[in-house]
Design a protein around this motif. Structure first.
Motif, PDB file in Angstrom:
ATOM      1  N   ASP A   1       0.801  -1.223   0.000  1.00  0.00           N
ATOM      2  CA  ASP A   1       0.000   0.000   0.000  1.00  0.00           C
ATOM      3  C   ASP A   1       0.836   1.276   0.000  1.00  0.00           C
ATOM      4  OD1 ASP A   1      -2.623  -0.784  -0.284  1.00  0.00           O
ATOM      5  OD2 ASP A   1      -2.784  -1.363   1.842  1.00  0.00           O
ATOM      6  N   GLU A   2       2.051   1.177   0.528  1.00  0.00           N
ATOM      7  CA  GLU A   2       2.914   2.370   0.550  1.00  0.00           C
ATOM      8  C   GLU A   2       3.524   2.682  -0.824  1.00  0.00           C
ATOM      9  OE1 GLU A   2       5.549   2.326   4.348  1.00  0.00           O
ATOM     10  OE2 GLU A   2       4.550   0.371   4.258  1.00  0.00           O
ATOM     11  N   MET A   3       3.363   1.766  -1.786  1.00  0.00           N
ATOM     12  CA  MET A   3       3.945   1.984  -3.119  1.00  0.00           C
ATOM     13  C   MET A   3       3.016   2.876  -3.923  1.00  0.00           C
ATOM     14  SD  MET A   3       5.377  -1.843  -3.909  1.00  0.00           S
ATOM     15  CE  MET A   3       6.527  -2.640  -2.786  1.00  0.00           C
ATOM     16  N   THR A   4       3.015   4.163  -3.579  1.00  0.00           N
ATOM     17  CA  THR A   4       1.941   5.056  -4.009  1.00  0.00           C
ATOM     18  C   THR A   4       1.989   5.456  -5.478  1.00  0.00           C
ATOM     19  OG1 THR A   4       3.272   6.810  -3.067  1.00  0.00           O
ATOM     20  CG2 THR A   4       1.416   6.043  -1.737  1.00  0.00           C
ATOM     21  N   ASN A   5       3.087   5.155  -6.166  1.00  0.00           N
ATOM     22  CA  ASN A   5       3.071   5.465  -7.601  1.00  0.00           C
ATOM     23  C   ASN A   5       2.545   4.297  -8.448  1.00  0.00           C
ATOM     24  OD1 ASN A   5       5.284   3.840  -7.353  1.00  0.00           O
ATOM     25  ND2 ASN A   5       6.775   5.329  -8.108  1.00  0.00           N
ATOM     26  N   LEU A   6       2.054   3.257  -7.777  1.00  0.00           N
ATOM     27  CA  LEU A   6       1.353   2.181  -8.496  1.00  0.00           C
ATOM     28  C   LEU A   6      -0.146   2.440  -8.342  1.00  0.00           C
ATOM     29  CD1 LEU A   6       3.279  -0.982  -7.152  1.00  0.00           C
ATOM     30  CD2 LEU A   6       3.859   0.451  -9.117  1.00  0.00           C
ATOM     31  N   SER A   7      -0.909   2.115  -9.362  1.00  0.00           N
ATOM     32  CA  SER A   7      -2.354   2.379  -9.267  1.00  0.00           C
ATOM     33  C   SER A   7      -2.970   1.506  -8.175  1.00  0.00           C
ATOM     34  CB  SER A   7      -3.025   2.063 -10.605  1.00  0.00           C
ATOM     35  OG  SER A   7      -3.057   0.654 -10.770  1.00  0.00           O
ATOM     36  N   LYS A   8      -4.088   1.956  -7.657  1.00  0.00           N
ATOM     37  CA  LYS A   8      -4.747   1.220  -6.580  1.00  0.00           C
ATOM     38  C   LYS A   8      -5.111  -0.200  -7.053  1.00  0.00           C
ATOM     39  CE  LYS A   8      -7.425   1.918  -2.550  1.00  0.00           C
ATOM     40  NZ  LYS A   8      -8.496   0.924  -2.486  1.00  0.00           N
ATOM     41  N   ASP A   9      -5.610  -0.282  -8.288  1.00  0.00           N
ATOM     42  CA  ASP A   9      -5.987  -1.603  -8.817  1.00  0.00           C
ATOM     43  C   ASP A   9      -4.790  -2.539  -8.882  1.00  0.00           C
ATOM     44  OD1 ASP A   9      -8.540  -0.873  -9.033  1.00  0.00           O
ATOM     45  OD2 ASP A   9      -8.555  -0.582 -11.231  1.00  0.00           O
ATOM     46  N   PHE A  10      -3.680  -1.994  -9.343  1.00  0.00           N
ATOM     47  CA  PHE A  10      -2.488  -2.835  -9.474  1.00  0.00           C
ATOM     48  C   PHE A  10      -1.974  -3.263  -8.095  1.00  0.00           C
ATOM     49  CE2 PHE A  10       2.179  -3.333 -10.518  1.00  0.00           C
ATOM     50  CZ  PHE A  10       2.005  -4.561 -11.147  1.00  0.00           C
ATOM     51  N   ARG A  11      -2.066  -2.355  -7.122  1.00  0.00           N
ATOM     52  CA  ARG A  11      -1.659  -2.707  -5.757  1.00  0.00           C
ATOM     53  C   ARG A  11      -2.543  -3.844  -5.224  1.00  0.00           C
ATOM     54  NH1 ARG A  11      -2.131   2.518  -2.555  1.00  0.00           N
ATOM     55  NH2 ARG A  11      -2.373   3.709  -4.477  1.00  0.00           N
ATOM     56  N   GLU A  12      -3.847  -3.728  -5.487  1.00  0.00           N
ATOM     57  CA  GLU A  12      -4.762  -4.781  -5.021  1.00  0.00           C
ATOM     58  C   GLU A  12      -4.416  -6.117  -5.670  1.00  0.00           C
ATOM     59  OE1 GLU A  12      -6.842  -4.604  -2.526  1.00  0.00           O
ATOM     60  OE2 GLU A  12      -6.394  -2.469  -2.275  1.00  0.00           O
ATOM     61  N   GLN A  13      -4.093  -6.038  -6.965  1.00  0.00           N
ATOM     62  CA  GLN A  13      -3.719  -7.270  -7.687  1.00  0.00           C
ATOM     63  C   GLN A  13      -2.475  -7.896  -7.038  1.00  0.00           C
ATOM     64  OE1 GLN A  13      -2.686  -6.643 -11.833  1.00  0.00           O
ATOM     65  NE2 GLN A  13      -2.454  -8.838 -12.214  1.00  0.00           N
ATOM     66  N   LEU A  14      -1.470  -7.056  -6.755  1.00  0.00           N
ATOM     67  CA  LEU A  14      -0.238  -7.551  -6.116  1.00  0.00           C
ATOM     68  C   LEU A  14      -0.532  -8.152  -4.741  1.00  0.00           C
ATOM     69  CD1 LEU A  14       2.543  -4.832  -6.716  1.00  0.00           C
ATOM     70  CD2 LEU A  14       2.543  -7.194  -7.560  1.00  0.00           C
ATOM     71  N   LYS A  15      -1.355  -7.425  -3.995  1.00  0.00           N
ATOM     72  CA  LYS A  15      -1.643  -7.851  -2.615  1.00  0.00           C
ATOM     73  C   LYS A  15      -2.370  -9.193  -2.559  1.00  0.00           C
ATOM     74  CE  LYS A  15      -3.553  -4.614   0.007  1.00  0.00           C
ATOM     75  NZ  LYS A  15      -4.338  -3.357   0.167  1.00  0.00           N
ATOM     76  N   SER A  16      -3.027  -9.554  -3.679  1.00  0.00           N
ATOM     77  CA  SER A  16      -3.778 -10.810  -3.656  1.00  0.00           C
ATOM     78  C   SER A  16      -2.854 -12.026  -3.568  1.00  0.00           C
ATOM     79  CB  SER A  16      -4.671 -10.912  -4.899  1.00  0.00           C
ATOM     80  OG  SER A  16      -3.868 -11.078  -6.047  1.00  0.00           O
ATOM     81  N   PHE A  17      -1.584 -11.863  -3.916  1.00  0.00           N
ATOM     82  CA  PHE A  17      -0.686 -13.028  -3.818  1.00  0.00           C
ATOM     83  C   PHE A  17       0.691 -12.689  -3.219  1.00  0.00           C
ATOM     84  CE2 PHE A  17       0.313 -10.982  -7.785  1.00  0.00           C
ATOM     85  CZ  PHE A  17       1.694 -11.100  -7.881  1.00  0.00           C
TER      86      PHE A  17
END
Ligand code: SAH
Ligand code: SF4
Length: 338
Positions: free
Chosen positions: A41-57
């Protein structure tokens, strides 16, 4: 999946699988190693959607700070905990007159070498750390302090040359991903000959430090059981080969124990022993460990020993004691929550 410990190339491969651009890998890499974030979540230059995708795994780290202690001299000691519950200690040292921040990292849980003066060996050997677990120690320090570590010493718990593959892989990540120059990294060994030979073959450009502690077989074996297997003369031979192959000067570490290895005759023997070895000498006044009755020499005895050794023409320094009030000084790390 844990992102910390992944190289840029590994992140690029991951981005390719996710059909994201190569540039995303660079951004994530920067968040991990330069900005030292703990969460996606702190990687703020990534889009929210992409962060959610990353966080899923994936997550950034699985390492926790179990205990943090700060010494009155500014040294900080962390007890870090890995997912299997094993813990090691890592120490951050600052020296007032320098901008350097030095991390002292552990490479094993416990140590088989079991030197008589060291707290780490007392608890026996548990297991090797993976390279990711080694680099997590430095990331832990950076995340917690918000500072960038500039120097690394493999002088925490464990014997680096008995976990060489992981140590070498960690070294490469420190170099390439943390951007810490090889010359700012020191590996300290109790004298594991096959490991020294391997480092010579690899033409290692980091500093090799040897824990010598005595100039003769008779004296050294009383401190270090490893002397029975890798005798001092054979260790010296391996070190000379290392110097020949790499061109590097090595560091000789020498603990000074009152009345045992700090006398004038021993100083002369040591000077003679080291005469034909390209080295600097670092004297370490013994730090107290409860289980034995060794004592630290007086300041005047330390200075006298240093003076006698300097006759050998070598550069001799006395290691500043850091963090003794929180048991963070050399030899005091035991990796347990006391
Ligand atoms: N296992 C490696 C690296 C870790 S020890 C090695 O032994 O070289 C790092 C340094 O701290 C070594 O030089 C070690 O001999 C020293 N040390 C261990 N116990 C100590 C003590 N009680 N007082 C001072 N130095 C100590
Ligand atoms: Fe192991 Fe180094 Fe401690 Fe000896 S001094 S027991 S080699 S960690």
């Amino acid at each position: 999946m844990i992102l910390a410990g992944m190289t840029l190339e590994e992140l690029e491969n991951l981005m390719a699988e996710l059909k994201a651009t190569k540039f995303r890998a660079k951004q994530i890499h920067n968040w991990i190693y330069s900005k030292s974030v703990s969460t996606i979540d702190e990687m703020t230059n990534l889009s929210k959607d992409f962060r959610e995708q990353l966080k899923s795994f994936a997550s950034v780290t699985d390492t926790k700070i179990k205990v943090k202690q700060t010494s009155k001299d500014g040294t900080i000691k962390y007890l870090v905990e890995y997912p299997d519950g094993e813990c090691v200690e890592t120490v951050l040292m600052r020296f007032d007159n320098r901008a350097n921040l030095t991390a002292c990292v552990s490479c094993q849980v416990g140590c088989v070498v079991n030197c008589s003066f060291c707290a780490t060996g007392k608890g026996g050997f548990k297991r090797n750390l993976t390279y990711k677990e080694i680099i997590e120690q430095v990331l832990t320090i950076q995340r917690d302090t918000g500072l960038k570590v500039t120097n690394i010493v493999f002088m925490g718990q464990g014997e680096p040359l008995l976990n060489l593959d992981n140590v070498l892989k960690a070294l490469s990540i420190f170099n390439n991903d943390f951007q810490i120059g090889a010359r700012r990294i020191t590996i300290s060994t109790s004298g594991i000959i096959p490991g020294i030979k391997k480092l010579a073959e690899l033409n290692l450009q980091s500093t090799l430090a040897i824990s010598l502690h005595a100039p003769t077989h008779e004296l050294r074996k009383q401190l270090m059981p490893i002397e029975e297997k890798y005798t001092i003369d054979k260790v010296k031979q391996a070190l000379k080969e290392y110097v020949d192959k790499t061109g590097n000067r090595i560091t000789v570490e020498y603990i000074l124990i009152h009345g045992f290895n700090d006398t004038a005759p021993v100083a002369k023997e040591l000077a003679y022993f080291l005469k034909d070895l390209k080295c600097n000498i670092n004297l370490i006044p013994y730090n107290s460990v409860i289980e034995n009755d060794y004592k630290k020499p007086s300041s005047s005895d330390i200075m006298k020993f240093k003076y006698l050794l300097e006759h050998s023409g070598k550069k001799v320094t006395v290691r500043l004691e850091r963090g003794a009030d929180i048991d963070a000084a050399c030899g005091q790390l035991r990796g347990k929550n006391k």
